[in-house]
Design a protein around this motif. Structure first.
Motif, PDB file in Angstrom:
ATOM      1  N   UNK A 180      -0.705 -18.453  40.215  1.00 30.33           N
ATOM      2  CA  UNK A 180      -1.402 -17.188  40.404  1.00 30.33           C
ATOM      3  C   UNK A 180      -2.499 -16.991  39.349  1.00 30.33           C
ATOM      4  N   UNK A 181      -2.213 -17.347  38.111  1.00 32.87           N
ATOM      5  CA  UNK A 181      -3.230 -17.184  37.065  1.00 32.87           C
ATOM      6  C   UNK A 181      -4.430 -18.094  37.327  1.00 32.87           C
ATOM      7  N   UNK A 182      -4.171 -19.298  37.857  1.00 31.21           N
ATOM      8  CA  UNK A 182      -5.291 -20.191  38.196  1.00 31.21           C
ATOM      9  C   UNK A 182      -6.096 -19.606  39.347  1.00 31.21           C
ATOM     10  N   UNK A 183      -5.429 -19.005  40.319  1.00 27.07           N
ATOM     11  CA  UNK A 183      -6.115 -18.410  41.463  1.00 27.07           C
ATOM     12  C   UNK A 183      -6.981 -17.225  41.014  1.00 27.07           C
ATOM     13  N   UNK A 184      -6.396 -16.393  40.138  1.00 23.94           N
ATOM     14  CA  UNK A 184      -7.146 -15.246  39.631  1.00 23.94           C
ATOM     15  C   UNK A 184      -8.350 -15.728  38.834  1.00 23.94           C
ATOM     16  N   UNK A 185      -8.138 -16.711  37.991  1.00 24.01           N
ATOM     17  CA  UNK A 185      -9.235 -17.247  37.187  1.00 24.01           C
ATOM     18  C   UNK A 185     -10.300 -17.891  38.069  1.00 24.01           C
ATOM     19  N   UNK A 186      -9.890 -18.588  39.127  1.00 22.23           N
ATOM     20  CA  UNK A 186     -10.877 -19.229  39.993  1.00 22.23           C
ATOM     21  C   UNK A 186     -11.671 -18.187  40.779  1.00 22.23           C
ATOM     22  N   UNK A 187     -11.023 -17.083  41.191  1.00 23.02           N
ATOM     23  CA  UNK A 187     -11.770 -16.046  41.903  1.00 23.02           C
ATOM     24  C   UNK A 187     -12.724 -15.346  40.941  1.00 23.02           C
ATOM     25  N   UNK A 188     -12.305 -15.153  39.678  1.00 24.75           N
ATOM     26  CA  UNK A 188     -13.208 -14.597  38.675  1.00 24.75           C
ATOM     27  C   UNK A 188     -14.371 -15.553  38.433  1.00 24.75           C
ATOM     28  N   UNK A 189     -14.073 -16.818  38.459  1.00 22.73           N
ATOM     29  CA  UNK A 189     -15.108 -17.825  38.260  1.00 22.73           C
ATOM     30  C   UNK A 189     -16.160 -17.722  39.361  1.00 22.73           C
ATOM     31  N   UNK A 190     -15.720 -17.589  40.600  1.00 24.11           N
ATOM     32  CA  UNK A 190     -16.659 -17.507  41.709  1.00 24.11           C
ATOM     33  C   UNK A 190     -17.402 -16.172  41.716  1.00 24.11           C
ATOM     34  N   UNK A 191     -16.715 -15.109  41.290  1.00 25.20           N
ATOM     35  CA  UNK A 191     -17.322 -13.786  41.303  1.00 25.20           C
ATOM     36  C   UNK A 191     -18.399 -13.639  40.228  1.00 25.20           C
ATOM     37  N   UNK A 192     -18.262 -14.324  39.119  1.00 20.25           N
ATOM     38  CA  UNK A 192     -19.180 -14.139  38.008  1.00 20.25           C
ATOM     39  C   UNK A 192     -20.385 -15.076  38.063  1.00 20.25           C
ATOM     40  N   UNK A 193     -20.578 -15.793  39.167  1.00 22.14           N
ATOM     41  CA  UNK A 193     -21.715 -16.709  39.282  1.00 22.14           C
ATOM     42  C   UNK A 193     -22.477 -16.436  40.561  1.00 22.14           C
ATOM     43  N   UNK A 194     -23.770 -16.707  40.511  1.00 21.87           N
ATOM     44  CA  UNK A 194     -24.614 -16.575  41.695  1.00 21.87           C
ATOM     45  C   UNK A 194     -25.362 -17.886  41.895  1.00 21.87           C
ATOM     46  N   UNK A 213     -35.885 -12.323  34.332  1.00 20.44           N
ATOM     47  CA  UNK A 213     -34.871 -13.363  34.218  1.00 20.44           C
ATOM     48  C   UNK A 213     -33.556 -12.760  33.724  1.00 20.44           C
ATOM     49  N   UNK A 214     -32.945 -11.892  34.520  1.00 20.76           N
ATOM     50  CA  UNK A 214     -31.648 -11.317  34.185  1.00 20.76           C
ATOM     51  C   UNK A 214     -30.691 -11.558  35.351  1.00 20.76           C
ATOM     52  N   UNK A 215     -29.419 -11.627  35.046  1.00 20.99           N
ATOM     53  CA  UNK A 215     -28.411 -11.891  36.077  1.00 20.99           C
ATOM     54  C   UNK A 215     -28.429 -10.796  37.141  1.00 20.99           C
ATOM     55  N   UNK A 216     -28.576  -9.543  36.737  1.00 21.74           N
ATOM     56  CA  UNK A 216     -28.523  -8.410  37.670  1.00 21.74           C
ATOM     57  C   UNK A 216     -29.712  -8.387  38.632  1.00 21.74           C
ATOM     58  N   UNK A 217     -30.824  -8.982  38.233  1.00 21.47           N
ATOM     59  CA  UNK A 217     -32.011  -8.916  39.093  1.00 21.47           C
ATOM     60  C   UNK A 217     -31.976  -9.945  40.222  1.00 21.47           C
ATOM     61  N   UNK A 218     -31.103 -10.934  40.142  1.00 22.92           N
ATOM     62  CA  UNK A 218     -31.034 -11.959  41.181  1.00 22.92           C
ATOM     63  C   UNK A 218     -30.100 -11.523  42.307  1.00 22.92           C
ATOM     64  N   UNK A 219     -30.534 -11.778  43.534  1.00 21.33           N
ATOM     65  CA  UNK A 219     -29.694 -11.545  44.700  1.00 21.33           C
ATOM     66  C   UNK A 219     -29.472 -12.881  45.377  1.00 21.33           C
ATOM     67  N   UNK A 220     -28.310 -13.053  45.976  1.00 20.30           N
ATOM     68  CA  UNK A 220     -28.055 -14.305  46.700  1.00 20.30           C
ATOM     69  C   UNK A 220     -29.063 -14.431  47.832  1.00 20.30           C
ATOM     70  N   UNK A 221     -29.622 -15.631  47.972  1.00 14.92           N
ATOM     71  CA  UNK A 221     -30.611 -15.839  49.017  1.00 14.92           C
ATOM     72  C   UNK A 221     -30.305 -17.154  49.745  1.00 14.92           C
ATOM     73  N   UNK A 222     -31.132 -17.490  50.699  1.00 14.47           N
ATOM     74  CA  UNK A 222     -30.913 -18.701  51.489  1.00 14.47           C
ATOM     75  C   UNK A 222     -32.052 -19.676  51.254  1.00 14.47           C
ATOM     76  N   UNK A 223     -31.924 -20.878  51.841  1.00  8.33           N
ATOM     77  CA  UNK A 223     -32.985 -21.882  51.725  1.00  8.33           C
ATOM     78  C   UNK A 223     -34.256 -21.416  52.426  1.00  8.33           C
TER      79      UNK A 223
END
Length: 184
Positions: free
Chosen positions: A7-21, A79-89
Motif C-alpha cells: 500500500x505504501x508503494x502504491x500511495x508513493x507511486x500515485x504521488x509520483x504520478x500526481x506530482x509530475x507533468x 518557466x514554472x510548474x503551475x503555468x504548464x498544462x498537459x498538452x498533446x503532440x
C-alpha cells in the motif's frame, strides 16, 4: 507487513504520478531546425531547474541564449510548474532558443535634417533672448529711477490728502462740560 509495504508503494507511486507533468514541446533552435520532444516536469523543480532541463533538451551550452516558451496562442509562458498544462503532440508548446536582441530590428543611427534644423532654431531663439536681456540691462538704471520717482510722487499726494483730513478733524475744542446730557 507485506500488504502495508504494498500500500505504501502504491500511495508513493500515485504521488509520483500526481506530482509530475508531461508536456510536448516543439523546439525552434538558433540554427533554424525544429523538432518535437516531450519533457517531464516535477512539481518540486524551480524556475532555474526547468530552464536547465529545456537547455539540456535543446543542447544549448551558451549561457547568453534567451529561452522563450510560447503556448498554442503565441503568448509567452513562464518557466514554472503551475503555468504548464498537459498538452498533446498536436498542440505543443513552442520553445525558441534565440540570441539576445535578435528579435529587435536595428534602426540606422543617424540624425535627420529635421532634428538639425530644430536645434538651430533653438539656438537662434536663445541668442535673441540673450540680446534682449543685454539691451534691457543698459536701460535698467533709468527705468528704476523713473519708477522710484513716480512712487514717491504718489506717496506725497496721499500724505498731503491725509494731512488735510487731520487738520479738519483737530479744529474742535473741549469746553469742559456737556451742553446736553448724553443718552447713556
Amino acid at each position: 507487513n507485506e500488504y502495508k509495504s504494498y500500500l505504501s508503494r502504491m500511495v508513493n507511486s500515485s504521488d509520483f504520478l500526481r506530482s509530475k507533468k508531461q508536456i510536448y514541446v516543439k523546439l525552434k533552435l538558433i540554427d533554424g531546425n525544429e523538432e518535437l520532444t516531450s519533457v517531464v516536469i516535477d512539481e518540486n523543480y524551480t524556475n532555474n531547474n526547468i530552464k536547465e532541463l529545456f537547455k539540456l533538451k535543446c543542447d544549448v551550452n551558451d549561457e547568453f541564449v534567451v529561452m522563450k516558451l510560447r503556448n498554442q496562442s503565441g503568448s509567452i509562458v513562464p518557466f514554472t510548474y503551475a503555468s504548464f498544462e498537459n498538452n498533446t503532440r498536436d498542440s505543443p508548446y513552442v520553445l525558441e532558443a534565440v540570441l539576445p536582441h535578435s528579435s529587435v530590428k536595428r534602426l540606422p543611427r543617424s540624425i535627420s535634417n529635421d532634428a538639425t534644423y530644430s536645434i538651430e532654431d533653438q539656438v537662434r531663439g536663445l541668442a535673441a533672448r540673450v540680446t534682449a536681456l543685454e539691451e534691457a540691462m543698459v536701460q535698467l538704471p533709468a527705468k528704476r529711477k523713473e519708477k522710484i520717482e513716480s512712487d514717491l510722487a504718489q506717496i506725497d499726494g496721499q500724505i498731503s490728502f491725509l494731512q488735510k483730513k487731520m487738520d479738519q478733524a483737530t479744529k474742535s475744542s473741549w469746553e469742559g462740560k456737556f451742553l446736553r446730557h448724553p443718552l447713556w
